[in-house]
Design an enzyme around this catalytic site. Sequence first.
Site, mmCIF file in Angstrom:
data_model
loop_
_atom_site.group_PDB
_atom_site.id
_atom_site.type_symbol
_atom_site.label_atom_id
_atom_site.label_comp_id
_atom_site.label_asym_id
_atom_site.label_seq_id
_atom_site.Cartn_x
_atom_site.Cartn_y
_atom_site.Cartn_z
ATOM 1 N N GLU A 152 84.922 33.460 43.384
ATOM 2 C CA GLU A 152 84.310 34.549 44.130
ATOM 3 C C GLU A 152 84.943 35.893 43.770
ATOM 4 O O GLU A 152 84.235 36.889 43.606
ATOM 5 C CB GLU A 152 84.468 34.266 45.624
ATOM 6 C CG GLU A 152 83.585 35.143 46.489
ATOM 7 C CD GLU A 152 83.894 34.960 47.966
ATOM 8 O OE1 GLU A 152 84.531 33.952 48.332
ATOM 9 O OE2 GLU A 152 83.503 35.831 48.737
ATOM 10 N N ASN A 176 64.988 14.033 25.007
ATOM 11 C CA ASN A 176 64.368 13.374 23.874
ATOM 12 C C ASN A 176 63.605 14.371 23.011
ATOM 13 O O ASN A 176 63.687 14.349 21.790
ATOM 14 C CB ASN A 176 63.390 12.338 24.407
ATOM 15 C CG ASN A 176 63.658 10.987 23.817
ATOM 16 O OD1 ASN A 176 64.749 10.718 23.343
ATOM 17 N ND2 ASN A 176 62.656 10.145 23.823
ATOM 18 N N HIS A 187 80.079 32.159 47.858
ATOM 19 C CA HIS A 187 80.629 32.631 49.115
ATOM 20 C C HIS A 187 80.346 31.644 50.249
ATOM 21 O O HIS A 187 81.224 31.316 51.049
ATOM 22 C CB HIS A 187 80.026 33.997 49.426
ATOM 23 C CG HIS A 187 80.573 34.631 50.643
ATOM 24 N ND1 HIS A 187 81.817 35.202 50.673
ATOM 25 C CD2 HIS A 187 80.064 34.751 51.899
ATOM 26 C CE1 HIS A 187 82.046 35.668 51.891
ATOM 27 N NE2 HIS A 187 81.000 35.397 52.656
#
Lengths: 733, 175, 118
Positions: free
Chosen positions: A70, A440, A48
Amino acid sequence: MNSEMDENLSIFISEGNELLEDMESALLDLESNPNDSESMNRVFRAAHTIKGNAGLFGYDQIIDFTHIMESLLVEVRNGIVPITSDLVSLFMRSKDIITSMMDSLVGSGEVDQNDLDEATKLLEHYLADPHAAALAANPCDEDGSATQVETPTGIFTINLKLGTETFRQGFSIKAIFRELNELGVITSANLFMPDIPKLDEIDPESCHLSWLLLLESSCQKQAIADIFEFMDDCEFHILSPESKTEEYKKIISLLPNGEAVIGQILVTSGALTEKELQTALDRQKETGSRTGDILVEQGDVQPEVLESAIAKQQQTRAASSQSIEFLRVNASKLDTLINLVGELVINGERVSGLTENIDDDKLAEAVTEMNETLEEMRETALGLRIVPIDGVFKRFNRTVRDTSNELGKQINFEISGGETELDKTVAEKITDPLTHLIRNAIDHGIEKPSERELNNKPPEGHVALSAYHETGSIVIKVSDDGKGLNKEKISNKAIERGLIKQNDKLSDSEIYNLIFEPGFSTAEQVSNISGRGVGMDVVKRNIESLRGNINVESEEGIGTNVIIQLPLTLAIIDGFLICTENEDFVIPLDMVVECLRLTKEQTKEMEKHNYINLRGEVLPLIDLKKHFCLPKTLENEPETKNVIVVQHSGKKTGLLVDSLHGEVQTVIKPLGKIFQNLKGFSGFTILGSGNVSMIIDVSSLITDASEKQRDSFMNQPHGQNSNETISSESAEI
Amino acid sequence: MSEIEIEQLDIDDLTLTGEQYLLFNVAADTYAIPVTQIREIIEYTEPTQVPMTPDFVSGIINLRGGAVPVINLACKFEQDQQEITKRTCIIIAEVDGSENKRILGCLVDKVQQVRDIPEEAIEPAPKLGSTIDTRFIKNMAKINERFIIILDINNVLSLEELEIVEMMQENSLDV
Amino acid sequence: MSKDQDDQQTIKLQQECNIYTISSVKEQILEAAGNSPDICLDLANVEQVDACFLQLLHATNNYLFEKKGNLELINIPEDLITLSDKTCTPLPSRESLNEQLGETAATEPASEDLPTES
């Protein structure tokens, strides 16, 4: 004008990015806990606000996209569209698209139109077909109250004023009352015609009827309101029974801290209907009274219910003021301020020194007071740049989620020590190396679920990220319970790459740390996740550029820990001032363990070797005068020598100096590019006298000194006695 | 550490035709730097030594809270070291580095004057026979039958030169 | 309070009293009221009524009351009684009017809340 535009844009971007980050973390929370309406609200708020901000600047693309997002979020929030993993992924994707839109505003990167179109279509699909999705809905919020079936019977007070068009629109008053009677029993009813015109003036087709009804029912307020739903110009107020007051108060108190508007709180709790709220809001525009007062006056809600809603509102405001009310400040302005405060602290010390010998109580008092204030200022200024590492850590939820999805591994990601504070600059620069380490860990560390089960491990891999403070530095740890590092593999690879020789004897930790060597990668298959050119050597270089160090511990089959130690790099530190050959140096106080005055005996011992016996331990010594090649300024060597014992990486070293001058507060300043290759110093500071003094970086000093000693040992292979061998080894830390 | 006001210096020929230069002495010679490259001139203040740096780096001084490295020009030009006197000054100069402007201090024995040097007085640098490294010389100027060396301050103080720091450091390991 | 009832006029309503006819009913009553404030409505031929008729009855009652007249209803059809019952709308009478005025006064704040309409 242009620069103003730029500034606005950069504010929009930086705020937008913050919001998007918050949205992401909220989405992740939501995924693990779909009923968490607070997270839902955070996502909604972020979308918003971004839409609103974009509207201010007219970034149509962002406005349009966030608008769709929204709209869907509203449906989700109202429990119409259920929260599923797919939906969260879609929102994540949307978040990424908004990020790329914002990036494209500043000319870095472009929006992938296909991605945008596809995401828009998906969002619209969810919007268009909420009911199919709603079958699996897990109602929350206001539906939550609606599902509470067992509610006590109470008497609703209904104030009904029909609109003038009621008759002409063909509504049957009889039908309305029949429906009311279906909900409960009308125990009392009074007809009002307060404004009925006189017979000679009346338009008999217009309706001027109003009732005050008492309806005994166990229904929800909304059910009553629904009866009048289509009667557009009808005004009604339904006061819930006293028996419901407690219920509403309870619902209100249980509501998440999201909604800061009283009306919405009441509607959500069921104490108020949307229509009543709308009427009240319209009236508020006319009268300017407070919405709450109007609602009570109109007889929509009981005063107690309103009170608890107000209490909720304040609670929400307090909560949101904690999280949102920040002042955006240009970082360079902040740095200037911190520098100035630093100068002030220095000048304060200088004034103290100058007034020390003046016998004036009032002056002394004023100076003391000033210095106390300065000290406080210093603390505050320091705090300005300090942030909890939490902000950095939270981002990795996404990294873990995406990486594990991509690799088909299940990861249980744990964060601890998020409250640990560090300098914002360090926090920003640590993100990339940490991302790499975490990827990793998931890619190379954690095994595939099937492989894990074979090894009697839970299928879900565990990756932990933690932080804590340790004497003047922050330690960040990335741990996994994966397969660990294979020493043999690493050695072979290192030999293959020419990093070590076949017959080199290396300790375990030396072998593990080979993975940080440039051009070293143990991944047999270069995957999409890691091994895309940025290796562990880059990680190491990044950490070292922050004057930190990195170490790896591992046990095959059990897991791997990567430990990063970073300085807090505060602008102002407490230092210890020493002097040798008339040159002042500052050592960070948190490195200092103790100070010694060398006895004649010890001096002799020291002159023979480069160490002394400190309470039975060998204390390697570095003679700063020799190490720094300082020109001789004193004709006679001072009678006594001082040793300042510093500790680094758990090992003690003594620094031999002429004299000790005690603690000082110093502002670390960078030495500038021309001295970038200078080892042993972290910066300089300006002392109370106005003189410049170098700040010693203990860790690089020790490294440098041990290298020098080793070199001199190698260059002079003859005539070395065993003692010196010991000393050089013990200086290698 | 008060600034020495330029007005105190003996300013003549303030015509606006040629470029303005600051004339100063290092050891026996007179040198000139365009005033546009000079920020200010300050009284001598003893620099703090920076260990393990080449000899021509006198050290750093505090200039309103910032550290300014000071170059000993006599040392740099391999001239005889002069004693520090009342007239010893540090010229704070701006140098165009590889990335951005840097501030450096030059230790000089005496500041003479600010004056115009008309273009016709400027001659190319000699290839041979100069007392200092020709790379440091931008031009020569002949004023009142005396030669003045117009320094190429960027070269003199260039970062590349100063990054010999690294080399020096490595050398010091062999000591 | 009351006037002599000699001038009472009886209006025999001929049609159904709903939204379509209500205006003409009003005209009839108004015309009669111009002659005398005492009116008797004969509803013998009225089978079905709408709420708008109830409203008109009240308006008439008020109007006549002001003119110190009276409204009397005779031959009240079943439908009107049901409507009155169902919608909790009492048939106008002197008593109900009084009652109503009293109630209105007592609940003044509540009724004031309702925005005034033309």
